[in-house]
Design a protein around this motif. Structure first.
Motif, short mmCIF file in Angstrom:
data_model
loop_
_atom_site.label_atom_id
_atom_site.label_comp_id
_atom_site.label_asym_id
_atom_site.label_seq_id
_atom_site.Cartn_x
_atom_site.Cartn_y
_atom_site.Cartn_z
N VAL A 328 0.80 -1.32 -0.03
CA VAL A 328 -0.08 0.23 -0.09
C VAL A 328 0.67 1.28 0.07
N MET A 329 1.88 1.16 0.75
CA MET A 329 2.86 2.33 0.80
C MET A 329 3.40 2.80 -0.52
N LEU A 330 3.99 1.51 -1.02
CA LEU A 330 4.41 1.65 -2.30
C LEU A 330 3.60 2.33 -3.49
N ALA A 331 2.50 1.43 -3.43
CA ALA A 331 1.43 1.70 -4.75
C ALA A 331 1.14 3.26 -4.60
N GLN A 332 1.05 3.63 -3.20
CA GLN A 332 0.39 4.85 -3.13
C GLN A 332 1.63 6.15 -3.60
N ARG A 333 2.85 5.69 -3.11
CA ARG A 333 3.88 6.45 -3.94
C ARG A 333 3.83 6.50 -5.29
N LEU A 334 3.69 5.44 -5.97
CA LEU A 334 3.72 5.33 -7.25
C LEU A 334 2.64 6.05 -7.96
N LEU A 335 1.34 6.14 -7.25
CA LEU A 335 0.34 6.71 -7.83
C LEU A 335 0.61 8.22 -7.92
N LEU A 336 1.08 8.71 -6.64
CA LEU A 336 1.41 10.01 -6.39
C LEU A 336 2.61 10.82 -7.60
N ALA A 337 3.39 9.66 -7.50
CA ALA A 337 4.58 10.08 -8.47
C ALA A 337 4.17 9.83 -10.16
N THR A 338 3.31 9.08 -10.46
CA THR A 338 2.92 9.14 -11.77
C THR A 338 1.41 9.43 -12.34
N ARG A 342 -3.87 2.74 -12.05
CA ARG A 342 -3.71 1.29 -12.02
C ARG A 342 -2.78 1.32 -10.48
N TYR A 343 -2.21 2.21 -9.86
CA TYR A 343 -1.67 2.14 -8.68
C TYR A 343 -2.40 2.17 -7.62
N ALA A 344 -3.70 2.89 -7.95
CA ALA A 344 -4.86 2.87 -6.83
C ALA A 344 -5.64 1.73 -6.77
N GLY A 345 -5.73 1.04 -8.07
CA GLY A 345 -6.32 -0.31 -7.92
C GLY A 345 -5.53 -1.34 -7.15
N VAL A 346 -4.08 -1.22 -7.06
CA VAL A 346 -3.43 -1.98 -6.18
C VAL A 346 -3.76 -1.79 -4.81
N VAL A 347 -3.79 -0.58 -4.31
CA VAL A 347 -4.45 -0.25 -3.04
C VAL A 347 -5.50 -0.82 -2.59
N ASP A 348 -6.35 -0.73 -3.54
CA ASP A 348 -7.84 -1.30 -3.41
C ASP A 348 -7.73 -2.44 -3.16
N ARG A 349 -7.18 -3.24 -3.81
CA ARG A 349 -7.07 -4.71 -3.80
C ARG A 349 -6.37 -5.10 -2.51
N VAL A 350 -5.39 -4.56 -2.07
CA VAL A 350 -4.46 -4.82 -0.80
C VAL A 350 -5.24 -4.45 0.29
N ALA A 412 -4.73 4.43 11.04
CA ALA A 412 -5.08 5.63 11.39
C ALA A 412 -4.80 6.53 10.60
N SER A 413 -3.94 6.59 9.70
CA SER A 413 -3.82 7.42 8.41
C SER A 413 -4.64 7.16 7.22
N LEU A 414 -5.37 6.19 7.18
CA LEU A 414 -5.94 5.81 5.77
C LEU A 414 -6.85 6.73 5.23
N SER A 415 -7.21 7.89 5.76
CA SER A 415 -8.06 8.74 5.01
C SER A 415 -7.21 9.37 4.07
N SER A 416 -5.77 9.61 4.09
CA SER A 416 -5.05 10.36 3.31
C SER A 416 -4.55 9.65 2.05
N TYR A 417 -5.03 8.50 1.93
CA TYR A 417 -5.05 7.48 0.81
C TYR A 417 -6.32 7.45 -0.43
N LEU A 418 -7.25 8.28 0.27
CA LEU A 418 -8.52 8.22 -0.74
C LEU A 418 -8.52 9.11 -1.68
N VAL A 419 -8.04 10.49 -1.65
CA VAL A 419 -8.44 11.51 -2.59
C VAL A 419 -7.25 12.42 -2.88
N THR A 420 -6.88 12.63 -4.01
CA THR A 420 -5.58 13.53 -4.16
C THR A 420 -6.35 14.72 -5.05
#
Lengths: 626, 626
Positions: A328-338, A342-350, A412-420
């Motif tokens: 989740v940490m990595l996919a979110q970083r890749l989402l933010l960077a690129t 698809r990387y949000a889809g990874v976060v979703d699945r995991v 605890a920090s999950l809300s910051s993964y939802l929306v950019t």
């Protein structure tokens, strides 16, 4: 450039196509994840800290501060990191839902860090005192830099949610010490990556180039076999091939993923596109060849490692909870960077199939490994620490209990993964009931209210709560499995393909977008190169992997599913047609494949994340076909 | 009662339906096993002893004798046992093929045992001196009784092949010491069984009830969780369930099998049929549910353990070489105790598919684990010790190098596994070119000369070389796979069914029996409960498991075998019809099972024991079907 200090989230790159929103900008208000956040705050944090107090892991800091030579230092060599991680989790929780009591607990624990820190900034309770092993004597296994990384991450969380304070000072001194010892003229890397990503985030927080440079040094130094040889090979440490030359993740899964997080962070901050592309390609290949259906990573118990391509046994799936957190940490970083959804889809699945599976309903029981196939029932061992990591049921604690605080800090920090936010508007990546209040790059205030039946259902309603005036865009992710999704806005229905549905207009408060994602259950076949599940099929529904679970005498191993008819929807699961075909017993299990003719049955499948919650059971994600 | 001292073999029960023949009564004269015995004597023994000298394992005894406090004791805690095992192997070799040089080497090494032994009989180079850990401080992991067991077995081999001597005296004093410490009024068991079977054989040799009683105590004491808790569970030590109550082998495979050997030995010597039946039932269930096609045992790398029923992954097959040796030991004991020729079939399968596989042609390279599926090629690491145990190619040494001397002692004593005597005649269990000269129970001299193309071919010719006068019986084993076998004697051909073909008559010197075993290759299907190889087929030919091996670019993972036509015989292998069906690559390996249409090919299969002899390769025993 953004100001990474002003945003309340764990990963705040100073550049990149997407700006993450902080936990004060996105609040989860109900549904699947709200209950999990609540249980995390009310049960898990206290549970974990109580165990660490009881086991003496928190006490290690007091003992170190007081120079108590007689006291045996408690726990494994990385026990300090668990205390840091729970402080990180408590800090995010304090940001999400402030409480004086929680704040006091954080201050008490972090006070011991200050007291235990050496004059030169070194801080570790297991090394360096005259009755202990010397500092940095065993970089491969000592975990000193790993622990320091978690200290920095705790300081990031505390500072971003409570402002400057003593923990920031402790972390700064620790980081300075590391730069002095391991800087340009120094050498050495940690056996367990973690310091890399932590140093970058700390650099973002502190605005100090020096920490970023140090992180880059650690990333670039790895891959030259500088750590000692070991039975598991240099790949275990990811010290076999330089980061930019590797083509796939290998070795210890958590180590590989943490390192990749650090490499992406370095790449983003230094504008190193080659490095970013290298890690993204490694991730993509790993996702295509070395990932379980659940999104879990790690095929081998022995070394907690990735297997070769397509080595994905269901029954010995390691799919470590911490590897899930790291994915989740990595996919979110890749989402933010690129910006690639698809990387949000990874976060979703995991999130829905590893993270949600790893935690018991009570927030006090956990999976360390997340198997996809449980053949025999095993009993809970009550309130005792568990020594092994495999199979059900969930345990309150493990000898190596990294998964507990790791889950806690993510939840605890999950809300910051939802929306950019991006230059043109907001992108909703993950569906949960949440309220969004933020501003666009030009300062215009915008707001959304998301309500959804996700993940059990596929209805998503997004209502504009702050209009923002001039036209801006709202983008909704359409998951890869959602063929046939329909978007409705202003009474206009239109089909949308997997990817992103982007709507740009002048929005009025109260205006609503409805997304309908199809969630009829579907059969999933494995790539024929996955030997372990040849001849099997799985069933998914929406983002959820389903499973067959048996509490009774049913022999799941004799189940043979008929795939001639699609699975039927039922409750939040599915029903498939099958037969039970028990083979005849013989004295040698090779030769004659004959079996008893089976009786047709309807088999109920339920979400995988729900398994092992009702007592000892057997379970299968992959179902043999007729 | 027989006199177990007079027979030159490793297992000489004092009762039971079958009397084993010694190595002076059966000599292997040519063929498959003769070359392996020769290489073992000429290369392996010296290779192993040289390594142990170089690594300081033999030197541990000299250092201990001289009280060299400064010298770090070399090797793992069980290093003494490897020295004992190679002495056992050299002793059998000396019995098979006497040589002054070998005898001198044995005397040199065993002389250090005498010198290192403590006054009270205790002998272990890793414990008990004032600079070492105390004796018996760590029964779970210290391996002291395990090492002592191998000392006793070495003394049995030396005494049965060279008569009484100093090693017998050392062993007697060690055994007496153990009886004193661990006797009726003592407590404790060893984490690694071995002492049990060794004490029984030593009791047979020495004619001392006391040693047998001690072995029985160790067997009966196990299963009550007296060893400390561990991540791997008590089953790892077989300390979870008492021996007579268990229903299947579980935990560490070698430990389980060695313990079972000891239990059978105790049962036979004490006439305890319940215990014998319990172990036989455990073996039978293990053979039916927890054994790889090769006869290899052990499914898990992490704890070198059996998996649950039907957990038999080809790629992570542990099938440890030592477990193969132990299976041969156990099956031979069950054969001697029950007379049931099925157990000779077990020996046959394991010898030809595990033991023969584990040794390189040069006798200086070995497999520790014997995988059934090698996905990626790995290189040899030359003359260096290997730290990991998996995959090809064979290595000259391992950090834990138990397999080398274990293979060596089995090969050197192999002739005693071939033929037994009973009240009415001789039974030939294993086919190899050999000369048999022995006597029946009534003292009549009888002799046979066996010539065979086994295992590549199925022709067996048994010629009578000493007539024995009055009628007696010759029994030939017909393997379970040999449907359609034909027996010819006195020009009379008759079909014989799997089991045993018994011929009783007054034999004349020169009279010949011919057995033709059908060796056309055949498809073998796995029990559908074996998840790991669902949808696959294997091919066997005679006693040999075949495999597909690729040295080049062929992608074995894309191979799909067509089973509509029987495999064809070719050389000593087979050819099957197949297609190569490479699946299309995608970014996620679950969903669409489509593949590229494959081109028909003929795939050559060769004996599994031959794989990884020609360079880096990939290999499959189990072949996916179309």
């Amino acid at each position: 450039m953004r100001n990474p200090q002003s945003i309340r989230g764990p990963v705040i790159p100073s550049r990149g196509p997407l700006r993450p929103l902080g936990m004060d900008e996105v609040r989860i208000t109900g549904g699947f994840w709200a209950i999990r956040q609540q249980v995390n705050g009310e049960a898990t944090l206290g549970h974990a800290l109580d165990w660490m107090d009881r086991l003496g892991w928190t006490g290690n800091f007091t003992a170190a501060a007081n120079g108590v030579e007689s006291r045996e230092r408690k726990g494994r060599e990385f026990a300090d990191s668990e205390v840091y991680k729970i402080v990180e989790a408590m800090s995010w929780e304090q940001g999400r839902f402030p409480s004086d009591e929680l704040n006091a607990r954080i201050e008490t624990v972090t006070g011991t860090f200050t007291a235990a820190q050496d004059d030169d900034g070194y801080l570790n309770t297991a090394f360096g005192r005259h009755w202990q092993r010397p500092r940095y004597d065993d970089l491969a296994w000592g975990h000193e830099l790993y622990c320091a990384g978690h200290l920095l991450q705790a300081a990031v969380a505390r500072t971003r949610t409570a402002g400057d304070g003593p923990l920031l000072e402790v972390a700064r001194r620790a980081a300075d010490h590391i730069c002095e010892v391991f800087g340009e003229s120094g050498q050495g890397i940690c056996g367990h990556p973690e310091i890399e990503t932590a140093l970058v985030e700390f650099a973002r927080l502190a605005g100090e180039q020096r920490y970023l440079d140090q992180a880059a040094l650690f990333v670039e130094r790895r891959g030259y076999r500088s750590l000692p040889a070991h039975e598991f090979g240099w790949s275990y440490f990811n010290d076999d091939v330089p980061v930019r030359k590797a083509t796939v993740f290998r070795g210890h899964a958590v180590r590989a993923l943490y390192l990749a997080c650090g490499a992406v962070d370095v790449a983003v901050e230094t504008g190193d596109d080659d490095l970013l592309e290298a890690v993204a390609a490694q991730f993509d290949r790993t996702w295509a060849r070395r990932t379980h259906l659940t999104g879990g990573m790690g095929s081998r118990h022995q070394d907690e490692a990735f297997g070769d391509d397509f080595v994905l046994p269901a029954d010995r799936a390691y799919a470590e909870t911490c590897a899930g957190v790291a994915t989740v940490m990595l996919a979110q970083r890749l989402l933010l960077a690129t910006g690639d959804s698809r990387y949000a889809g990874v976060v979703d699945r995991v999130l829905h199939n590893v993270i949600a599976t790893a935690i018991g309903d009570d927030g006090r029981s956990f999976f360390y490994a997340n198997t996809l196939h449980q053949r025999t029932t095993t009993r809970a061992n009550g309130d005792s620490e568990r020594l092994d990591v495999g199979g059900g049921p969930r345990a309150p604690w493990f000898e190596v209990s990294c998964c507990l605080p790791n889950l806690a800090r993510l939840l605890a920090s999950l809300s910051s993964y939802l929306v950019t936010a991006d230059d043109t508007g907001l992108r909703v990546h993950q569906y949960a009931d949440c309220d969004v209040e933020t501003h666009l790059a030009d300062g215009r205030p915008v707001g959304l209210r998301v309500r959804t039946s996700y993940p059990e259902g596929g209805e998503v309603a997004v209502r504009v709560t702050r209009s923002g005036g001039e036209p801006w865009s709202i983008s909704l992710r359409v998951p890869g499995w959602a063929t046939g999704a329909v978007l409705t806005v202003d009474d206009e229905r239109r089909p949308v393909a997997p990817g992103e549905a982007v709507l740009t207009r002048e929005w009025a408060v109260g205006q609503e977008i409805r997304l309908e994602l199809p969630t009829q259950p579907r059969f999933i076949w494995p790539d024929p190169r996955i030997d372990a599940v040849r001849g099997c099929v799985a069933v998914e529904r929406g983002p959820l992997v389903l499973c067959a679970e048996s509490l009774g005498e049913n022999d799941l191993d004799a189940l043979r599913v008929w795939t001639g008819q699609d699975p039927e929807q039922t409750g939040d699961g599915a029903v498939v047609r099958a037969r039970f075909e028990a083979p005849l017993d013989s004295s040698w299990p090779y030769g004659d494949p004959s079996g008893r003719p089976g009786t047709p049955v309807a088999v109920h499948l339920t979400p995988y994340h729900r398994w092992a919650r009702r007592g000892p059971s057997t379970m299968r994600v992959w179902l043999p076909t007729t």
